[in-house]
Write an enzyme that holds these catalytic residues in place. Sequence first.
Site, PDB file in Angstrom:
ATOM      1  N   GLU A  38       7.633  40.663 -36.081  1.00  0.00           N
ATOM      2  CA  GLU A  38       6.485  41.443 -35.679  1.00  0.00           C
ATOM      3  C   GLU A  38       5.107  40.934 -36.257  1.00  0.00           C
ATOM      4  OE1 GLU A  38       6.368  42.996 -33.069  1.00  0.00           O
ATOM      5  OE2 GLU A  38       8.506  43.760 -32.629  1.00  0.00           O
TER       6      GLU A  38
ATOM      7  N   CYS B  61       2.836  40.328  -8.739  1.00  0.00           N
ATOM      8  CA  CYS B  61       3.083  41.801  -8.295  1.00  0.00           C
ATOM      9  C   CYS B  61       4.202  41.649  -7.407  1.00  0.00           C
ATOM     10  CB  CYS B  61       1.883  42.258  -7.541  1.00  0.00           C
ATOM     11  SG  CYS B  61       0.388  42.227  -8.647  1.00  0.00           S
TER      12      CYS B  61
ATOM     13  N   CYS C 216       3.399  41.538 -15.145  1.00  0.00           N
ATOM     14  CA  CYS C 216       1.969  41.973 -15.031  1.00  0.00           C
ATOM     15  C   CYS C 216       0.990  41.390 -16.352  1.00  0.00           C
ATOM     16  CB  CYS C 216       1.796  43.702 -15.492  1.00  0.00           C
ATOM     17  SG  CYS C 216       0.649  44.468 -14.691  1.00  0.00           S
TER      18      CYS C 216
ATOM     19  N   TYR D 258       0.749  49.236 -34.677  1.00  0.00           N
ATOM     20  CA  TYR D 258       1.569  48.501 -33.673  1.00  0.00           C
ATOM     21  C   TYR D 258       2.897  48.138 -34.571  1.00  0.00           C
ATOM     22  CZ  TYR D 258       4.291  45.208 -31.328  1.00  0.00           C
ATOM     23  OH  TYR D 258       5.464  44.598 -30.726  1.00  0.00           O
TER      24      TYR D 258
ATOM     25  N   ASP E  57       1.172  47.941 -27.316  1.00  0.00           N
ATOM     26  CA  ASP E  57       0.609  46.666 -27.618  1.00  0.00           C
ATOM     27  C   ASP E  57      -0.406  46.297 -26.596  1.00  0.00           C
ATOM     28  OD1 ASP E  57       2.305  45.839 -25.697  1.00  0.00           O
ATOM     29  OD2 ASP E  57       2.713  44.028 -26.648  1.00  0.00           O
TER      30      ASP E  57
ATOM     31  N   CYS F 298       2.429  51.464  -8.034  1.00  0.00           N
ATOM     32  CA  CYS F 298       1.348  51.085  -8.990  1.00  0.00           C
ATOM     33  C   CYS F 298      -0.143  51.601  -8.353  1.00  0.00           C
ATOM     34  CB  CYS F 298       1.276  49.338  -8.830  1.00  0.00           C
ATOM     35  SG  CYS F 298      -0.016  48.865  -9.888  1.00  0.00           S
TER      36      CYS F 298
ATOM     37  N   CYS G 235       7.174  42.804  -9.027  1.00  0.00           N
ATOM     38  CA  CYS G 235       7.273  43.822  -9.840  1.00  0.00           C
ATOM     39  C   CYS G 235       7.951  44.944  -9.526  1.00  0.00           C
ATOM     40  CB  CYS G 235       5.745  44.202  -9.751  1.00  0.00           C
ATOM     41  SG  CYS G 235       5.357  45.496 -11.172  1.00  0.00           S
TER      42      CYS G 235
END
Length: 296
Positions: A41, A204, A197, A124, A142, A213, A207
Amino acid sequence: MKDTRPVPTLAPPINAWFHANARDLPWRRDGFSAWGTLVSEFMLQQTPVNRVIPKLEAWLERWPTPAALASVPASEAVRAWATLGYPRRALWLHAAAVQIDERHGGEVPDDVDELLALTGVGDYTARAVAAFAYGHRHPVVDTNTRRVIARAVAGQAEPAPPSRTRDLEAMEALLPDDRGEAAAFNAAIMELGAVVCAAKSPRCDVCPIRNVCAWRAAGYPAYDGPRKAMQKKYEGSDRQVRGLIMAELRSTHRPVTDAEVVSLWSDAAQRDRALAGLLADGLAVPAPSGGYLLPG
DNA sequence: CATACGTGGTG
DNA sequence: TCACCAAGTAT
């Protein structure tokens, strides 16, 4: 007591998609340590996945525990960080390792507030470690998560400027009750934002939530909010000068002399600003015999 | 809340 | 070429 949170309709399809499509990344391997999660991280803060992977693996081979990293000088961490960028992160990660050794018996804490108290760990990273390494049910937000929520829920092309409280509430409203499903969803929505995305060319057509959406339903309206601050050019910037000096400091165990610093950049004022900044940040320290060294 | 903070990839 | 982007944090 009755649960009045909105029904999380996005989590099931996103988790199903993640289960079938998740990239095979080191930090998703079985048995990956909490320390490994923390290191990953830190490295992933503003640095792309593909550049992180080799550095992470080398890092964990050399320093498999917080105590191992805490036992070497910070200079070694900065050298190993190499060109990942934002070298303060290496310093902070080293400091966090020392703190984990001192305050937590060498075990990465699982409590968000204890994680937040570590140097270089913010909202985060603290939540990411609690959720991914320990399976706790916390919202993790995030830049990818914020973009997916902005589009799928708010129907906007881009998220509003970050707001800790609003962002955590928005994610909390989507988070499954089950701990395991919640932890998976935190990772899944980030992955969806990273590979489907995407900020630039959203895919899309593949997706898993295109049918629910809000952005798609609204006809993909363009972003109309305030213009985000333009990122300054790197060439010729103070950052570039800092980078040059850091590269010089990493390249040797001997002090870097003032003459060598001068040779790196002709503009004296910029040079002085960069060097003063590195000294203030603790990334460089004056050598007893003159010149400058990495810390510790 | 805006800004500084590295480096490299991409369209 | 160059603007934008990349799992943020500290001040």
